[in-house]
Motif scaffolding. Structure first.
Motif, PDB file in Angstrom:
ATOM      1  N   PHE A   6      -2.797  -4.404  -4.639  1.00  0.00           N
ATOM      2  CA  PHE A   6      -1.379  -4.594  -4.904  1.00  0.00           C
ATOM      3  C   PHE A   6      -0.841  -5.674  -3.982  1.00  0.00           C
ATOM      4  CE2 PHE A   6      -2.115  -0.306  -6.400  1.00  0.00           C
ATOM      5  CZ  PHE A   6      -1.459  -0.336  -7.607  1.00  0.00           C
ATOM      6  N   LEU A  10       5.413  -6.612  -3.475  1.00  0.00           N
ATOM      7  CA  LEU A  10       5.799  -5.705  -4.560  1.00  0.00           C
ATOM      8  C   LEU A  10       5.977  -4.292  -4.023  1.00  0.00           C
ATOM      9  CD1 LEU A  10       6.161  -5.258  -7.601  1.00  0.00           C
ATOM     10  CD2 LEU A  10       3.707  -5.029  -7.773  1.00  0.00           C
ATOM     11  N   MET A  11       5.046  -3.888  -3.171  1.00  0.00           N
ATOM     12  CA  MET A  11       5.124  -2.558  -2.576  1.00  0.00           C
ATOM     13  C   MET A  11       6.410  -2.429  -1.772  1.00  0.00           C
ATOM     14  SD  MET A  11       3.363   0.199  -2.538  1.00  0.00           S
ATOM     15  CE  MET A  11       1.661  -0.053  -2.853  1.00  0.00           C
ATOM     16  N   VAL A  14       9.327  -1.792  -4.001  1.00  0.00           N
ATOM     17  CA  VAL A  14       9.366  -0.415  -4.488  1.00  0.00           C
ATOM     18  C   VAL A  14       9.907   0.503  -3.390  1.00  0.00           C
ATOM     19  CG1 VAL A  14       7.987   1.522  -5.302  1.00  0.00           C
ATOM     20  CG2 VAL A  14       7.485  -0.765  -6.116  1.00  0.00           C
ATOM     21  N   PHE A  15       9.424   0.295  -2.175  1.00  0.00           N
ATOM     22  CA  PHE A  15       9.881   1.120  -1.050  1.00  0.00           C
ATOM     23  C   PHE A  15      11.379   0.949  -0.848  1.00  0.00           C
ATOM     24  CE2 PHE A  15       5.718   1.583   1.570  1.00  0.00           C
ATOM     25  CZ  PHE A  15       5.167   2.264   0.502  1.00  0.00           C
ATOM     26  N   VAL A  18      13.420   2.800  -3.367  1.00  0.00           N
ATOM     27  CA  VAL A  18      13.500   4.242  -3.099  1.00  0.00           C
ATOM     28  C   VAL A  18      14.434   4.506  -1.929  1.00  0.00           C
ATOM     29  CG1 VAL A  18      12.183   6.266  -2.389  1.00  0.00           C
ATOM     30  CG2 VAL A  18      11.202   4.678  -4.033  1.00  0.00           C
ATOM     31  N   VAL A  62      -2.674   3.069  -2.019  1.00  0.00           N
ATOM     32  CA  VAL A  62      -2.421   3.226  -3.459  1.00  0.00           C
ATOM     33  C   VAL A  62      -3.604   2.685  -4.262  1.00  0.00           C
ATOM     34  CG1 VAL A  62      -0.839   2.737  -5.348  1.00  0.00           C
ATOM     35  CG2 VAL A  62       0.053   3.099  -3.061  1.00  0.00           C
ATOM     36  N   PHE A  65      -6.198   5.231  -4.318  1.00  0.00           N
ATOM     37  CA  PHE A  65      -5.788   6.290  -5.246  1.00  0.00           C
ATOM     38  C   PHE A  65      -6.193   5.940  -6.677  1.00  0.00           C
ATOM     39  CE2 PHE A  65      -2.402   7.851  -8.105  1.00  0.00           C
ATOM     40  CZ  PHE A  65      -2.541   9.213  -7.914  1.00  0.00           C
ATOM     41  N   VAL A  66      -5.925   4.707  -7.062  1.00  0.00           N
ATOM     42  CA  VAL A  66      -6.236   4.275  -8.428  1.00  0.00           C
ATOM     43  C   VAL A  66      -7.744   4.230  -8.665  1.00  0.00           C
ATOM     44  CG1 VAL A  66      -6.126   2.321 -10.019  1.00  0.00           C
ATOM     45  CG2 VAL A  66      -4.095   2.991  -8.749  1.00  0.00           C
ATOM     46  N   LEU A  98      -4.908  14.981  -7.143  1.00  0.00           N
ATOM     47  CA  LEU A  98      -3.556  15.068  -6.596  1.00  0.00           C
ATOM     48  C   LEU A  98      -3.533  15.898  -5.317  1.00  0.00           C
ATOM     49  CD1 LEU A  98      -1.390  15.365  -9.812  1.00  0.00           C
ATOM     50  CD2 LEU A  98      -1.860  13.373  -8.421  1.00  0.00           C
TER      51      LEU A  98
ATOM     52  N   PHE B  15       4.883  -3.294 -11.222  1.00  0.00           N
ATOM     53  CA  PHE B  15       3.951  -2.443 -10.496  1.00  0.00           C
ATOM     54  C   PHE B  15       2.863  -1.919 -11.429  1.00  0.00           C
ATOM     55  CE2 PHE B  15       2.398   1.360  -8.494  1.00  0.00           C
ATOM     56  CZ  PHE B  15       2.346   1.004  -7.166  1.00  0.00           C
ATOM     57  N   ALA B  19      -1.245  -2.248 -11.360  1.00  0.00           N
ATOM     58  CA  ALA B  19      -2.071  -1.044 -11.397  1.00  0.00           C
ATOM     59  C   ALA B  19      -3.070  -1.121 -12.544  1.00  0.00           C
ATOM     60  CB  ALA B  19      -1.190   0.190 -11.542  1.00  0.00           C
ATOM     61  N   LEU B  45       0.974   7.168 -12.677  1.00  0.00           N
ATOM     62  CA  LEU B  45       0.667   8.001 -11.517  1.00  0.00           C
ATOM     63  C   LEU B  45       0.793   7.187 -10.235  1.00  0.00           C
ATOM     64  CD1 LEU B  45      -2.486  10.013 -12.568  1.00  0.00           C
ATOM     65  CD2 LEU B  45      -0.351  10.976 -11.752  1.00  0.00           C
ATOM     66  N   ALA B  46       0.266   5.972 -10.273  1.00  0.00           N
ATOM     67  CA  ALA B  46       0.291   5.123  -9.084  1.00  0.00           C
ATOM     68  C   ALA B  46       1.722   4.822  -8.676  1.00  0.00           C
ATOM     69  CB  ALA B  46      -0.475   3.831  -9.342  1.00  0.00           C
ATOM     70  N   PHE B  47       2.577   4.593  -9.663  1.00  0.00           N
ATOM     71  CA  PHE B  47       3.967   4.288  -9.353  1.00  0.00           C
ATOM     72  C   PHE B  47       4.667   5.500  -8.746  1.00  0.00           C
ATOM     73  CE2 PHE B  47       8.465   3.613 -10.623  1.00  0.00           C
ATOM     74  CZ  PHE B  47       8.670   2.474  -9.872  1.00  0.00           C
ATOM     75  N   PHE B  49       3.230   7.940  -7.251  1.00  0.00           N
ATOM     76  CA  PHE B  49       2.621   8.164  -5.944  1.00  0.00           C
ATOM     77  C   PHE B  49       3.276   7.264  -4.895  1.00  0.00           C
ATOM     78  CE2 PHE B  49      -0.924   7.074  -2.968  1.00  0.00           C
ATOM     79  CZ  PHE B  49      -1.051   8.326  -2.392  1.00  0.00           C
ATOM     80  N   SER B  50       3.531   6.019  -5.250  1.00  0.00           N
ATOM     81  CA  SER B  50       4.153   5.086  -4.307  1.00  0.00           C
ATOM     82  C   SER B  50       5.567   5.529  -3.957  1.00  0.00           C
ATOM     83  CB  SER B  50       4.208   3.687  -4.883  1.00  0.00           C
ATOM     84  OG  SER B  50       2.965   3.337  -5.371  1.00  0.00           O
ATOM     85  N   LYS B  51       6.276   6.033  -4.945  1.00  0.00           N
ATOM     86  CA  LYS B  51       7.646   6.474  -4.667  1.00  0.00           C
ATOM     87  C   LYS B  51       7.629   7.653  -3.707  1.00  0.00           C
ATOM     88  CE  LYS B  51       9.656   6.804  -8.794  1.00  0.00           C
ATOM     89  NZ  LYS B  51      10.679   6.786  -9.828  1.00  0.00           N
TER      90      LYS B  51
END
Lengths: 101, 118
Positions: A6, A10-11, A14-15, A18, A62, A65-66, A98, B15, B19, B45-47, B49-51
């Motif tokens: 990523f 971009l990350m 997103v942060f 939020v 992340v 995770f993917v 998860l 995003f 992914a 899911l990745a999105f 998860f990031s949130k």
């Protein structure tokens, strides 16, 4: 090996999204809302930030995770003798995935 | 409000696209075909998860009395999974090595780093 990951920028967006949403809803740690609107420069109400290295590590988290999701689903698909990962394969690995993240 | 929603959508799509790219690259690496719904699901899911990660990191940083999220916070968010913690710790050490100016500042972390990796 492809090292796609990523984009830290971009990350960060997103942060920030939020974090700004959260501080809008409720003055997070009890700080009053209008304080934020009126005096945005005050140190107490300043928004959370992230340092660049923290963003890079988050991207890696992340990304893992993917890739982990795919790898685990691939193992299940292989066990079933299939070369295509179907939703049922993902469903089987999802609960543990998860729990692990 | 509308504008913000638009921005959210835009970010989410961007995003998801990255992914999806990662998912497909990983599928190629595994020599596996991945069906459409699975790709979409993983991107979502990745999105999410990031949130969630963003919320956790904010909490951790605030708990430590900081306004800024550090690498330690990210590693802390993965504390339930030892392997994951090790991987992230290795990466953080690598990144720290690249920036010598903040080596001293993180002196106390070396103590905590030794224990779980053994």
């Amino acid at each position: 090996m492809e090292d796609l990951s990523f984009d830290p920028e971009l990350m960060h967006s997103v942060f920030k999204l939020v974090w700004s949403k959260k501080s809008e809803k409720n003055g997070d740690t009890g700080i009053i809302n209008d304080d934020e609107v009126a005096a945005g420069t005050s140190k107490k109400s300043r928004q959370t930030t992230a340092n660049p290295n923290a963003l890079k590590v988050s991207c890696e988290l992340v990304r893992i995770f993917v890739t982990e999701a795919i790898e685990r689903a691939a193992v299940i698909a292989e066990a079933e003798g299939s070369t295509k990962i179907e939703p049922t394969h993902l469903e089987r690995v999802l609960p543990q995935l998860l729990l692990d993240f | 409000m509308d504008e913000e929603e638009e921005r959210t959508e835009f970010l989410r799509d961007r995003f998801r696209l990255s992914a999806i790219a990662i998912t497909e690259a990983e599928g190629r690496k595994q020599g596996m075909e991945i069906s459409e719904p699975v790709v979409a699901c993983i991107a979502d899911l990745a999105f999410k998860f990031s949130k969630q990660l963003a919320k956790d990191l904010e909490l951790f940083a605030h708990h430590a009395g900081r306004k800024s999220v550090t690498m330690e916070d990210v590693i802390l968010s993965a504390h339930r999974n030892e392997h994951l913690g090790c991987l992230l710790r290795a990466l953080s050490r690598e990144l720290k090595g690249k920036e010598p100016q903040n080596v001293r500042k993180k002196r106390k972390t070396s103590k905590t780093e030794d224990a779980p990796t053994s």
